[in-house]
Design a protein around this motif. Structure first.
Motif, PDB file in Angstrom:
ATOM      1  N   LEU A  71     108.242   4.743  99.450  1.00 24.30           N
ATOM      2  CA  LEU A  71     107.903   6.090  99.916  1.00 24.30           C
ATOM      3  C   LEU A  71     108.633   6.399 101.216  1.00 24.30           C
ATOM      4  N   GLY A  72     108.703   5.406 102.083  1.00 26.25           N
ATOM      5  CA  GLY A  72     109.397   5.595 103.351  1.00 26.25           C
ATOM      6  C   GLY A  72     110.875   5.890 103.173  1.00 26.25           C
ATOM      7  N   ASN A  73     111.487   5.269 102.179  1.00 26.69           N
ATOM      8  CA  ASN A  73     112.904   5.516 101.928  1.00 26.69           C
ATOM      9  C   ASN A  73     113.178   6.965 101.545  1.00 26.69           C
ATOM     10  N   LYS A  74     112.168   7.616 100.983  1.00 29.98           N
ATOM     11  CA  LYS A  74     112.324   9.017 100.602  1.00 29.98           C
ATOM     12  C   LYS A  74     112.219   9.954 101.805  1.00 29.98           C
ATOM     13  N   LEU A  75     111.958   9.371 102.965  1.00 28.68           N
ATOM     14  CA  LEU A  75     111.892  10.149 104.204  1.00 28.68           C
ATOM     15  C   LEU A  75     113.162  10.023 105.032  1.00 28.68           C
ATOM     16  N   MET A  76     114.109   9.244 104.553  1.00 29.16           N
ATOM     17  CA  MET A  76     115.301   8.982 105.351  1.00 29.16           C
ATOM     18  C   MET A  76     116.112  10.241 105.635  1.00 29.16           C
ATOM     19  N   PHE A  77     115.892  11.284 104.834  1.00 29.98           N
ATOM     20  CA  PHE A  77     116.621  12.535 105.062  1.00 29.98           C
ATOM     21  C   PHE A  77     116.339  13.094 106.457  1.00 29.98           C
ATOM     22  N   MET A  78     115.188  12.732 107.033  1.00 26.50           N
ATOM     23  CA  MET A  78     114.847  13.222 108.367  1.00 26.50           C
ATOM     24  C   MET A  78     115.860  12.725 109.401  1.00 26.50           C
ATOM     25  N   PHE A  79     116.527  11.626 109.093  1.00 24.47           N
ATOM     26  CA  PHE A  79     117.505  11.049 110.012  1.00 24.47           C
ATOM     27  C   PHE A  79     118.946  11.317 109.581  1.00 24.47           C
ATOM     28  N   THR A  80     119.146  11.525 108.274  1.00 27.21           N
ATOM     29  CA  THR A  80     120.519  11.623 107.766  1.00 27.21           C
ATOM     30  C   THR A  80     120.987  13.053 107.492  1.00 27.21           C
ATOM     31  N   GLU A  81     120.081  13.960 107.165  1.00 31.33           N
ATOM     32  CA  GLU A  81     120.462  15.333 106.827  1.00 31.33           C
ATOM     33  C   GLU A  81     120.753  16.138 108.098  1.00 31.33           C
ATOM     34  N   LYS A  82     121.964  16.633 108.207  1.00 33.43           N
ATOM     35  CA  LYS A  82     122.373  17.375 109.402  1.00 33.43           C
ATOM     36  C   LYS A  82     122.140  18.878 109.264  1.00 33.43           C
ATOM     37  N   ASP A  83     122.157  19.364 108.018  1.00 36.13           N
ATOM     38  CA  ASP A  83     121.953  20.791 107.766  1.00 36.13           C
ATOM     39  C   ASP A  83     120.457  21.096 107.865  1.00 36.13           C
ATOM     40  N   GLU A  84     120.073  21.895 108.855  1.00 33.80           N
ATOM     41  CA  GLU A  84     118.653  22.160 109.105  1.00 33.80           C
ATOM     42  C   GLU A  84     117.979  22.887 107.937  1.00 33.80           C
ATOM     43  N   ASN A  85     118.708  23.771 107.251  1.00 33.59           N
ATOM     44  CA  ASN A  85     118.128  24.470 106.107  1.00 33.59           C
ATOM     45  C   ASN A  85     117.841  23.499 104.965  1.00 33.59           C
ATOM     46  N   LYS A  88     112.043  18.604 103.249  1.00 31.22           N
ATOM     47  CA  LYS A  88     110.729  18.391 103.844  1.00 31.22           C
ATOM     48  C   LYS A  88     109.644  19.003 102.957  1.00 31.22           C
ATOM     49  N   LYS A  89     109.906  20.228 102.496  1.00 27.37           N
ATOM     50  CA  LYS A  89     108.966  20.928 101.621  1.00 27.37           C
ATOM     51  C   LYS A  89     108.778  20.167 100.307  1.00 27.37           C
ATOM     52  N   GLU A  90     109.879  19.666  99.760  1.00 33.14           N
ATOM     53  CA  GLU A  90     109.811  18.906  98.513  1.00 33.14           C
ATOM     54  C   GLU A  90     109.021  17.610  98.695  1.00 33.14           C
ATOM     55  N   PHE A  91     109.245  16.951  99.823  1.00 34.72           N
ATOM     56  CA  PHE A  91     108.519  15.702 100.087  1.00 34.72           C
ATOM     57  C   PHE A  91     107.016  15.954 100.182  1.00 34.72           C
ATOM     58  N   LEU A  92     106.636  16.976 100.937  1.00 29.87           N
ATOM     59  CA  LEU A  92     105.212  17.248 101.167  1.00 29.87           C
ATOM     60  C   LEU A  92     104.507  17.797  99.934  1.00 29.87           C
ATOM     61  N   GLU A  93     105.231  18.541  99.099  1.00 28.31           N
ATOM     62  CA  GLU A  93     104.593  19.191  97.956  1.00 28.31           C
ATOM     63  C   GLU A  93     104.745  18.427  96.641  1.00 28.31           C
TER      64      GLU A  93
END
Length: 202
Positions: free
Chosen positions: A98-112, A118-123
């Motif tokens: 589950l934590g690995n699916k959060l790595m986008f918080m560190f790797t994704e540079k495009d804020e949009n 983020k929305k996909e992860f939470l929903e």
């Protein structure tokens, strides 16, 4: 009892599970926190060029789960039987997935794109996974047996990470998981650590 020295960055992250377990077991250790140039000088001396690193009587161990598992064994929180130990490993591996699916918080540079992920992860990602964890936790609030193990502490540490990034009551309605969180936070050593630990951004 061996002498322990834990080295990690100036934050909680992957080092916090070890700190929580040391607190739960009432084990004294040296808590070293590095950053910047200090880390660059230390990096070549670590086994895999990464942190956390735990030194046990001078021997370096890396990889956060290996470190946590070792501490859990030393303090009697790894599981009482081979099957219990495997179940604890299963929970911890699932938490890591589950934590690995959060790595986008560190790797994704495009804020949009980050907001979309983020929305996909939470929903879409978090709720069904929590449904599974809820079934795996007992009505008494333990993932393994009838007492606290590193599986419970690992889930607690990870959820502190989730709540730091996404404030909200994500465990609302999850009776068993809320009991897991309560059992961990009410452990005397952990309760003391949570009150005294340094503030950090992650």
């Amino acid at each position: 009892m061996p002498t322990y020295k834990l080295t990690y960055f100036k934050g909680r992250g992957r080092g916090e599970i070890a700190r929580l377990l040391f607190a739960a077991g009432g084990v004294k250790y040296e808590d070293v926190r590095v950053e910047g140039e200090e880390w660059q000088q230390l990096k070549p001396k670590t086994p895999m060029g990464q942190l956390p690193v735990l030194e046990v009587d001078g021997t370096m161990i890396c990889q956060s789960k290996a470190i946590a598992r070792l501490i859990a064994k030393d303090i009697g929180m790894a599981g009482k039987t081979p099957v219990e130990q495997a179940r604890a490993d299963m929970i911890c591996d699932s938490v890591e997935d589950l934590g690995n699916k959060l790595m986008f918080m560190f790797t994704e540079k495009d804020e949009n794109k980050k907001e979309e992920k983020k929305k996909e992860f939470l929903e879409k990602t978090l709720p069904p996974t929590l449904d599974l964890f809820e079934k795996l936790a007992s009505a008494e609030g333990y993932f393994v047996g009838n007492s606290l193990t590193w599986a419970d502490v690992n889930f607690f540490a990870f959820f502190g990470f989730v709540n730091g990034f996404f404030p909200g009551d994500h465990l609302k309605g999850y009776v068993n998981l809320n009991k897991v969180m309560g059992n961990v936070s009410s452990n005397p050593g952990i309760e003391k650590w949570l009150k005294e630990r340094p503030e950090s951004t992650f």
